[in-house]
Design an enzyme around this catalytic site. Structure first.
Site, PDB file in Angstrom:
ATOM      1  N   SER A 172       0.997  -1.187   0.081  1.00 38.78           N
ATOM      2  CA  SER A 172       0.043   0.089   0.020  1.00 38.78           C
ATOM      3  C   SER A 172       0.857   1.131  -0.002  1.00 38.78           C
ATOM      4  O   SER A 172       2.171   1.110   0.324  1.00 38.78           O
ATOM      5  CB  SER A 172      -0.745  -0.051   0.901  1.00 38.78           C
ATOM      6  OG  SER A 172      -1.540   1.222   1.385  1.00 38.78           O
ATOM      7  N   TYR A 197      -2.816  -1.667  10.128  1.00 40.06           N
ATOM      8  CA  TYR A 197      -2.733  -1.698   8.570  1.00 40.06           C
ATOM      9  C   TYR A 197      -1.442  -1.116   8.051  1.00 40.06           C
ATOM     10  O   TYR A 197      -0.647  -1.855   7.144  1.00 40.06           O
ATOM     11  CB  TYR A 197      -4.098  -1.127   7.977  1.00 40.06           C
ATOM     12  CG  TYR A 197      -4.032  -1.014   6.322  1.00 40.06           C
ATOM     13  CD1 TYR A 197      -4.568  -2.106   5.468  1.00 40.06           C
ATOM     14  CD2 TYR A 197      -3.516   0.150   5.766  1.00 40.06           C
ATOM     15  CE1 TYR A 197      -4.571  -1.911   4.324  1.00 40.06           C
ATOM     16  CE2 TYR A 197      -3.646   0.131   4.350  1.00 40.06           C
ATOM     17  CZ  TYR A 197      -4.156  -0.973   3.510  1.00 40.06           C
ATOM     18  OH  TYR A 197      -3.907  -0.748   2.359  1.00 40.06           O
TER      19      TYR A 197
END
Length: 297
Positions: free
Chosen positions: A155, A181
Site C-alpha cells: 500500500s 494496517y
C-alpha cells in the site's frame, strides 16, 4: 502479446472480489490456471463486509469462462493449516504451483468505538497472513523449478512516514486498526527484501506492489470517506470523498481500479520480470512525488 501466463498455475488470496478477483481473471486471460481462496466470512473489527462464498464462486465462474481451470477454496490466511490444505488441493488438481499473489488484506478501522486489538486483527491478516501464504507455497514453487514469482500487495501507506500525525496525514486518524494496517504494509517492504534475498538461489522471485486508493470495498467505506473529509459532518458520500482523493494524487484521478493493479501484477507474475526481485513498486498516480514527505508536508 497474449499467453504470458501459459503453463502457469497461480495461487491468489482474497480472490472473492476486488484486486484478488482482478488478478485471478487477468492471469487466466493470459493462460494461467487459478487456485482462488477467500475467507468468505466477516471479521468483527472490519467495518465493511468481507467477500462471501457466492463472491468466490463468481470469481471461479469468470475464470472458467476464459477457458482456464479454477480451484476455489474457503480458507483464512490467518490459519496456516487451512492454507496448506487449499494449496494441496489446488496442486493435486492442477499439477503444480508457479505463482503466488499474497493479496488478502483488511482495514479494520472501527469508527466511533475502536478497540486496541483492532491493531492485532490488521496485523494477523495483512502481515502474518502474507507470511503464512509464502510459507505454505514456497515448497511448491521451488519444486516447480521454473523461476516462480511471489507478488505481495502492499500500500502507499507503506511509503509514508509513520510518525505523521492527524495534522498532516488524514490516515493517521484511522485508530488502532488503521495503524495496524499501515505498520503491516511497512513491514512487508523489508519482509519482501529478506525473502527475495533468501529465495534468490532457488530462482523464486519476490516483489511487492503499493497501490494508492483503489476502487474496492476497502476504499468504499464511510470510514475512509470521513478520514479524507473531516471537514464534513454527518454522512460522507463517495462524491464528497472524490475531490479530496484526487487532490492526494499528482495525476488527475481520484483512485485507480483493481484492473490497473492486475496489469502490474501480471507483469511481475510473468517471465517478463524474470530479472526482478526484492523490488517495491508504487502504483500511486504520482502520490509519492507530490508528497515526498507525506501529505501536507
Amino acid at each position: 502479446m497474449a499467453g504470458r501466463m501459459d503453463g502457469k498455475v497461480s495461487f491468489v488470496t482474497g480472490a472473492g472480489r476486488g484486486q484478488g478477483r482482478a488478478h485471478a481473471l487477468r492471469q487466466a486471460q493470459e493462460g494461467a490456471d487459478i487456485i482462488a481462496i477467500d475467507i468468505c466470512e466477516d471479521i468483527e473489527s472490519n467495518p465493511y463486509p468481507m467477500a462471501s462464498w457466492d463472491d468466490l464462486m463468481q470469481t471461479q465462474k469468470l475464470v472458467e469462462q476464459t477457458g482456464r481451470r479454477c480451484v476455489a477454496v474457503k480458507a483464512d490466511v490467518r490459519k496456516r493449516e487451512q492454507l496448506e490444505k487449499a494449496v494441496g488441493q489446488g496442486v493435486a488438481e492442477l499439477g503444480q504451483l508457479t505463482t503466488v499473489m499474497a493479496n488478502a488484506g483488511i482495514l479494520p478501522m472501527a469508527m466511533g468505538d475502536p478497540h486496541p486489538m483492532d491493531f492485532q486483527d490488521a496485523v494477523d491478516v495483512d502481515l502474518i497472513g502474507v507470511m503464512n501464504t509464502v510459507a505454505v507455497t514456497v515448497p511448491h514453487l521451488i519444486a516447480a523449478g521454473n523461476g516462480a514469482s511471489i507478488v505481495i500487495t502492499g500500500s502507499t501507506a507503506a511509503l509514508i512516514d509513520n510518525t505523521m500525525t492527524a495534522t498532516n496525514d488524514p490516515r493517521a486518524l484511522m485508530g488502532p486498526g488503521g495503524a495496524g494496517y499501515s505498520w503491516s504494509k511497512q513491514a512487508l517492504v523489508s519482509y519482501t527484501q529478506q525473502m527475495a534475498l533468501h529465495l534468490a538461489p532457488t530462482g523464486v522471485r519476490v516483489n511487492v506492489v503499493h497501490p494508492t486508493n483503489c476502487n474496492t470495498h476497502l476504499m468504499n467505506s464511510e470510514g475512509i470517506y470521513q478520514i479524507f473529509r473531516p471537514d464534513l459532518e454527518g454522512t460522507v458520500t463517495k462524491e464528497d470523498f472524490r475531490p479530496a482523493s484526487e487532490f492526494y494524487h499528482a495525476l488527475p484521478t481520484p483512485w485507480i481500479e483493481p484492473e490497473d493493479v492486475a496489469e502490474l501484477v501480471l507483469f511481475l507474475a510473468s517471465d517478463a520480470s524474470r530479472h526482478m526481485t526484492g523490488t517495491s513498486i508504487p502504483l500511486d498516480a504520482g502520490c509519492m512525488v507530490k508528497w515526498p514527505k507525506g501529505p501536507g508536508q
